[in-house]
Design a protein around this motif. Structure first.
Motif, mmCIF file in Angstrom:
data_model
loop_
_atom_site.group_PDB
_atom_site.id
_atom_site.type_symbol
_atom_site.label_atom_id
_atom_site.label_comp_id
_atom_site.label_asym_id
_atom_site.label_seq_id
_atom_site.Cartn_x
_atom_site.Cartn_y
_atom_site.Cartn_z
ATOM 1 N N GLN A 1 0.815 -1.213 0.037
ATOM 2 C CA GLN A 1 0.051 -0.078 -0.087
ATOM 3 C C GLN A 1 0.802 1.330 0.104
ATOM 4 O O GLN A 1 0.505 2.363 -0.445
ATOM 5 N N TRP A 2 1.732 1.318 0.509
ATOM 6 C CA TRP A 2 3.151 2.445 0.399
ATOM 7 C C TRP A 2 3.289 2.907 -0.995
ATOM 8 O O TRP A 2 3.344 3.887 -1.296
ATOM 9 N N SER B 1 2.393 6.054 -5.594
ATOM 10 C CA SER B 1 1.980 6.331 -6.889
ATOM 11 C C SER B 1 0.945 7.135 -7.408
ATOM 12 O O SER B 1 0.714 7.786 -8.031
ATOM 13 N N LEU B 2 -0.149 6.982 -6.401
ATOM 14 C CA LEU B 2 -1.312 7.885 -6.464
ATOM 15 C C LEU B 2 -1.084 9.468 -6.286
ATOM 16 O O LEU B 2 -1.816 10.456 -6.523
ATOM 17 N N LEU B 3 -0.081 9.686 -5.377
ATOM 18 C CA LEU B 3 0.291 10.950 -5.029
ATOM 19 C C LEU B 3 1.312 11.459 -6.010
ATOM 20 O O LEU B 3 1.782 12.640 -5.773
ATOM 21 N N GLY B 4 1.506 10.626 -6.961
ATOM 22 C CA GLY B 4 2.342 11.468 -8.061
ATOM 23 C C GLY B 4 3.816 10.768 -8.126
ATOM 24 O O GLY B 4 4.554 11.296 -8.735
ATOM 25 N N ALA C 1 -8.728 3.788 -9.278
ATOM 26 C CA ALA C 1 -7.395 4.394 -8.845
ATOM 27 C C ALA C 1 -6.456 4.037 -9.941
ATOM 28 O O ALA C 1 -5.343 4.788 -10.027
ATOM 29 N N PRO D 1 -1.850 5.441 -12.298
ATOM 30 C CA PRO D 1 -2.625 6.018 -11.282
ATOM 31 C C PRO D 1 -1.906 7.441 -11.120
ATOM 32 O O PRO D 1 -2.946 8.222 -10.651
ATOM 33 N N ARG D 2 -0.810 7.854 -11.460
ATOM 34 C CA ARG D 2 -0.329 8.980 -11.052
ATOM 35 C C ARG D 2 -0.850 10.236 -12.018
ATOM 36 O O ARG D 2 -0.738 11.235 -11.629
ATOM 37 N N VAL E 1 -6.828 11.115 -8.909
ATOM 38 C CA VAL E 1 -7.633 10.689 -7.950
ATOM 39 C C VAL E 1 -7.119 10.449 -6.612
ATOM 40 O O VAL E 1 -5.705 10.046 -6.642
ATOM 41 N N PHE F 1 -6.714 4.162 2.214
ATOM 42 C CA PHE F 1 -6.668 2.794 2.325
ATOM 43 C C PHE F 1 -7.192 2.405 3.719
ATOM 44 O O PHE F 1 -7.048 3.197 4.709
ATOM 45 N N ALA G 1 -1.796 3.279 5.324
ATOM 46 C CA ALA G 1 -0.822 3.231 4.523
ATOM 47 C C ALA G 1 -0.075 4.752 4.824
ATOM 48 O O ALA G 1 0.498 5.240 3.497
ATOM 49 N N PHE H 1 3.350 6.678 5.556
ATOM 50 C CA PHE H 1 4.819 6.393 5.312
ATOM 51 C C PHE H 1 5.273 6.461 6.854
ATOM 52 O O PHE H 1 5.375 7.757 7.442
ATOM 53 N N TYR I 1 4.042 14.878 0.906
ATOM 54 C CA TYR I 1 4.876 14.268 -0.215
ATOM 55 C C TYR I 1 4.028 14.155 -1.513
ATOM 56 O O TYR I 1 5.031 14.512 -2.336
ATOM 57 N N GLY I 2 3.143 14.268 -1.667
ATOM 58 C CA GLY I 2 2.350 14.376 -3.201
ATOM 59 C C GLY I 2 2.789 15.702 -3.802
ATOM 60 O O GLY I 2 2.998 16.002 -4.921
ATOM 61 N N MET J 1 6.277 15.836 -4.853
ATOM 62 C CA MET J 1 6.097 14.984 -6.161
ATOM 63 C C MET J 1 5.830 15.965 -7.147
ATOM 64 O O MET J 1 6.416 15.843 -8.415
ATOM 65 N N ARG K 1 -3.562 13.844 3.464
ATOM 66 C CA ARG K 1 -2.668 13.336 2.203
ATOM 67 C C ARG K 1 -3.225 13.345 1.082
ATOM 68 O O ARG K 1 -2.988 13.760 0.071
ATOM 69 N N ALA K 2 -4.488 12.796 1.073
ATOM 70 C CA ALA K 2 -5.227 12.750 -0.155
ATOM 71 C C ALA K 2 -5.741 14.010 -0.581
ATOM 72 O O ALA K 2 -5.636 14.139 -1.825
ATOM 73 N N MET L 1 -4.124 17.143 -2.391
ATOM 74 C CA MET L 1 -3.812 16.995 -3.742
ATOM 75 C C MET L 1 -4.825 17.566 -4.442
ATOM 76 O O MET L 1 -4.832 17.779 -6.009
#
Ligand code: ADP
Ligand code: MG
Lengths: 284, 337
Positions: free
Chosen positions: A178-179, A184-187, B50, B72-73, B77, B81, B85, B87, B98-99, B102, B144-145, B148
């Motif tokens: 899941q990490w 990857s979902l966060l870019g 996703a 996904p990236r 979306v 989880f 999940a 970090f 983080y996002g 990135m 975190r979601a 973005m």
């Protein structure tokens, strides 16, 4: 209440063989070695001359340096290879993983004189592959000399890799799928995942493995002895010749060098811990 | 105009079909819930949206763009989880940032700060995940979601690992944040009560198919089949053959009948105020009484069958175990399937 106490004593009694073993075979010799290192050659006079002798001798300093270099180099190389190898191991099916681990486990015990002789038979001047390849016309081994610095490093790395893989492999189980998905979902790309999450999470295990490999290489004696005899100036070879040779027996000097050997290992561990705490601040 | 379109999506693993020709459309800002038992394919559908799983057939569109084959990236979306999940090596702030890092966006600090305020985590910025409670970890995952600003927020049973009290308050908060940001949300749960309280629209799933969709009250009051009736409302469901015998009426049509437990009334035998014009009266005795929160649940055994009857628990009369009763079944509340 009483029963519990009795049980505790009983359990402690069970620990006795272990404690005896640790004191008799680990702490005892260590204390004796440290004590020995502060005596003159006659074994009577208390002095720090043995250490002065070492630090004044170009020859012995060279031995320490050589040992440090080969240990650092082989440990770093093996850890890097093992991090990659252990990762690719995790990509196989469970059945194949188990088999590969079994082989790795076996080869991790393959060191010392048998390993050196295997190398001599395969890659020595008259080794199987050396002759085979020269007959075929491949000159990959033309410039290769097993009994040299390069040869020694090759053999060291060889015996370090399986051990490193065995030590690092389990920590990959701690990396959650899941990490990667969250990253990857966060870019994040695959490499940013490994850079920011994967490697930092593996770091304690990498650092621990590195310490063990470094100590393993610093102390390795039989492998080097069988391969290069006393032609090569390594700390472990010098200690052996000082405490067990029939030419110049100087156990006190040998002890002092042993203490320095132990000190480098402890120093390496301390340094590793420090570096790790710097990166993994959550572990403080 | 639909904002999210899932068009005849099918997916299987080895020899098992997990998503069977699923079609769903959502409006912008809608809070939709995928509701179904464990193993019915909810997570797989969410993960397909996703981009964490590929689909075998069908298309997925968000905001008019076909994302079926995007990574996904690229999909914009966000996902939370069940296991959070987070970090583990990063602080709350770094997890949330983080996002943004990135994406190399500007003013990361102020954006993270704003979202931390929104999810009520002020003061926890420098904490690490292992120092937080489950509920706090969940908020970090949400932040975190959300930071973005995703087009769609996907939540895979985000509350099911939390205890009942925190769960209730997080449900409310999640709903508040969702409304505040007006973010299109797909929420997965196996808990029908949770689905009822939170959703604008519920998609009931079974065996990889959407068996019914509609507003919570639509799904609750008019289930389309036995599965939905049993799963959603705890309905009493009877084979029509048996039901005809129970109510002694041979004229009833249909194959099955479903009756909600809270529309039934109990009357002690001997009281003669039975309205048999609007109801059927069935004689039985109280076999068991149990209490779930503020609801009293009677299990009443009759000659041919058994009924669940739900009463709000108030200071009024309570029937003892073994008491003889009439069950009044309102005729218009019987749903013929
Ligand atoms: N990676 C996978 N490989 C094989 N089967 C899977 C995989 N993931 C899920 N499944 C199967 O797909 C079905 C649906 O799983 P899932 O979507 O996780 O259900 P839910 O989230 O509704 O509990 C289950 O029967 C599960 O065993
Ligand atoms: Mg699931």
């Amino acid at each position: 209440m009483r029963k519990i106490k009795k049980q505790k004593i009983y359990l402690l009694a069970l620990l006795l063989p272990f404690i005896t073993f640790v004191i008799g075979f680990e702490i005892g010799p260590l204390v004796a070695m440290i004590k020995n290192s502060f005596y003159a050659d006659d074994g009577i006079q208390v002095t720090i001359n043995q250490y002065i002798t070492i630090f004044k001798s170009k020859f012995y300093l060279q031995a320490i340096q050589n040992s440090l270099v080969i240990s650092l180099f082989s440990a770093v190389t093996s850890v890097i290879i093992a991090v990659i190898a252990a990762y690719s191991l995790t990509k196989f099916s469970q059945k194949i993983q188990n088999r590969l681990l079994m082989i790795t486990n076996m080869t991790s015990n393959f060191e010392g004189i048998p390993l050196s002789f295997s190398y001599i038979i395969l890659l020595g001047n008259n080794g199987l592959f050396t002759l085979l390849f020269s007959k075929i016309g491949w000159d990959v081994f033309a410039d290769f000399n097993l009994y040299s610095w390069t040869g020694l490093i090759l053999v060291y790395i060889y015996f370090q890799i399986p051990l490193a893989v065995m030590l690092i492999y389990p920590s990959y189980q701690g990396i959650k799928k899941q990490w990667k998905e969250a990253s990857s979902l966060l870019g994040g790309s695959t490499s940013s995942f490994w850079l920011h999450i994967g490697i930092p999470v593996l770091l304690p295990s990498i650092v621990g493995t590195f310490s063990i490999l470094f100590a393993n290489a610093m102390g390795a004696y039989a492998t080097a002895y069988a391969l290069v005899g006393s032609n090569y100036n390594l700390l472990s070879l010098q200690i052996a010749s000082l405490v067990a040779s029939d030419v110049a027996l100087k156990p006190q000097l040998g002890s002092a060098m042993g203490v320095l050997l132990a000190a480098t290992m402890i120093g390496a561990m301390w340094f590793n811990e420090r570096m790790m705490r710097r990166i993994r601040r959550d572990l403080r | 105009m639909s904002y999210v379109t899932i068009d005849q999506v099918t997916k299987g693993y080895e020899n098992q079909v997990v998503l069977n020709n699923i079609s769903i459309t959502l409006k912008k800002g809608e809070f939709a819930t995928l509701l179904g038992q464990s193993g019915c394919g909810k997570s797989t559908l969410l993960r397909s949206i996703a981009g964490l799983e590929g689909v075998d057939a069908g298309r997925i569109l968000i905001d008019g763009i076909d994302i079926t084959n995007l990574s996904p990236r690229q999909r914009e979306v966000g996902m939370v989880f069940q296991s959070y999940a987070l970090f583990p090596n990063m602080s709350v702030f770094d997890n949330i940032a983080y996002g943004l890092k990135m994406k190399k966006v500007k003013n990361i600090k102020s954006r993270v700060k704003k979202i931390i305020e929104m999810v009520d985590l002020i003061g926890k910025e420098e904490s690490y995940p292992h120092q937080l409670s489950g509920g706090q970890q969940q908020r970090v995952a949400l932040a975190r979601a959300l930071v973005m600003e995703p087009k769609v927020l996907l939540l895979d049973e985000p509350l099911s690992a939390l205890d009942a009290k925190i769960r209730k308050s997080l449900q409310k908060e999640l709903k508040r944040i969702q409304k505040e940001l007006d973010i299109t949300t797909i929420f997965v749960t196996h808990d029908q009560e949770e689905a009822m309280t939170m959703s604008d629209r519920i998609f009931v799933m079974n065996n990889g198919q959407v068996v019914q969709s509609g507003s919570p009250s639509e799904v609750y009051t008019s289930p389309v089949n036995t599965f939905v009736a049993k799963f959603i409302g705890n309905y009493n469901v009877y084979d029509m053959e048996v039901f005809r015998k129970i109510v002694r009426n041979r004229e009833l049509k249909g194959t099955e009948v479903a009756i909600r437990p809270e529309v039934l009334q109990l009357v002690s035998v001997g009281e003669d105020s039975l309205d048999l014009q609007e109801n059927w009266g069935i004689k039985g005795f109280i076999k068991d009484v149990s209490m779930t929160g503020n609801v009293l649940r009677y299990e009443v055994e009759t000659e041919e069958s058994a009924f669940h009857v739900d009463y709000l628990h108030h200071r009024g009369k309570m029937f003892e175990q073994g008491a003889l009763v009439h069950i009044l079944v309102p005729k218009k509340e019987c749903i013929i399937l």
